[in-house]
Write an enzyme that holds these catalytic residues in place. Sequence first.
Site, PDB file in Angstrom:
ATOM      1  N   ASP A 137       0.697  -1.193   0.048  1.00  0.00           N
ATOM      2  CA  ASP A 137       0.001  -0.028   0.166  1.00  0.00           C
ATOM      3  C   ASP A 137       0.920   1.073   0.048  1.00  0.00           C
ATOM      4  O   ASP A 137       1.910   0.935   0.473  1.00  0.00           O
ATOM      5  CB  ASP A 137      -0.827   0.005   1.177  1.00  0.00           C
ATOM      6  CG  ASP A 137      -1.890  -1.032   1.450  1.00  0.00           C
ATOM      7  OD1 ASP A 137      -2.328  -1.462   0.152  1.00  0.00           O
ATOM      8  OD2 ASP A 137      -2.125  -1.316   2.409  1.00  0.00           O
ATOM      9  N   ARG A 138       0.468   2.398  -0.464  1.00  0.00           N
ATOM     10  CA  ARG A 138       0.889   3.587  -0.418  1.00  0.00           C
ATOM     11  C   ARG A 138       1.764   4.115   0.746  1.00  0.00           C
ATOM     12  O   ARG A 138       2.889   4.311   0.855  1.00  0.00           O
ATOM     13  CB  ARG A 138       0.087   4.742  -0.981  1.00  0.00           C
ATOM     14  CG  ARG A 138       0.567   6.012  -0.957  1.00  0.00           C
ATOM     15  CD  ARG A 138      -0.190   7.350  -1.439  1.00  0.00           C
ATOM     16  NE  ARG A 138       0.592   8.517  -1.527  1.00  0.00           N
ATOM     17  CZ  ARG A 138       0.097   9.623  -1.787  1.00  0.00           C
ATOM     18  NH1 ARG A 138      -1.013   9.574  -2.799  1.00  0.00           N
ATOM     19  NH2 ARG A 138       0.551  10.799  -1.774  1.00  0.00           N
TER      20      ARG A 138
END
Length: 320
Positions: A137-138
């Site tokens: 995930d970012r």
Amino acid sequence: MAFGMKAPRDMYFESVVRPEHDRMLLLDSLCYRFTYHSREQWKENLQRGLVTVNGEVAGPETVARKGDKVVYHVENYDEPEVPTDFSTVFEDEEFMLVAKPAGIPVHHTARIFYNTFVSVVRRETGYETATPMHRLDRDTGGLMLFAKYAESAARFQKNLDRILLRKFYMAVVRGEFPHEEYRCDTPLREDPASRIRLKMYPFDDGKPCTTIFRKVRSVVRDGETFTAIECELLTGRKHQIRAHLASLGFPIVGDRLYAFDGLYYEKMAEGALTEDDFRVLGAHSHMLYAYKVELLLPYWDTPRTFVCENFPTEMKDLIR
């Protein structure tokens, strides 16, 4: 923390018309596929000659054909700054194991195309087709395995579970986690009735998921207890660790989506969060880091374990 190169002021985004959009108005096809612009904005872009099809300027009445090459010219392009400093933990002829910083998306988002992590790795290493074998995930930093060449990725992707044997993350939650070791088998899936469609929820008919949680340490800071937890993924579902910990009543510190019922995720979608918001969340990025992997590349006789403890500054004091 290092930030990436500024994106060029003129950017050109290429795509190919899909078979299901054959003989559809190009305007309709663009609206279906690229929802970061409204229909009115796409129509204006076409009227201004900013879209070409097979090298010819397109207009609002242009009909798409499957396989057409569409190029969209963006003027005065700008995107938010993201951290781009990464380190290479291991490298051989076919693979790289790199440490991704928290805060940079792996692939493009609605607002970031140039400084994605894949683009940064390709520019910095010179491997133009370097391909991530999995994703983070970012807001999750840590170890990611890249194939240096697209051919290598295609050859080994289907058997990734034979290469990437074990994945371990470090997480920090508020409160005293009550187990020294806990196996969570709660199935997860999205909830169509949820106001946040991408969020994962526990459902009996969800996808099978298993995470092993191991307590590392508990600390008290400013009168509040925090627990550092090692999380081992036995399956790899979307948001699995975050959703499992939230389902147990221990959302990860700084998690805008799973802490505080997603309030700060929704607020972020409307505009930038303030420093007061981050103080409530407890961190600028959620405290989840992919710190250890066990690899068995196809030409190795035995597995090897790699560790990277380059935790974000806000996490370090709560883990060590």
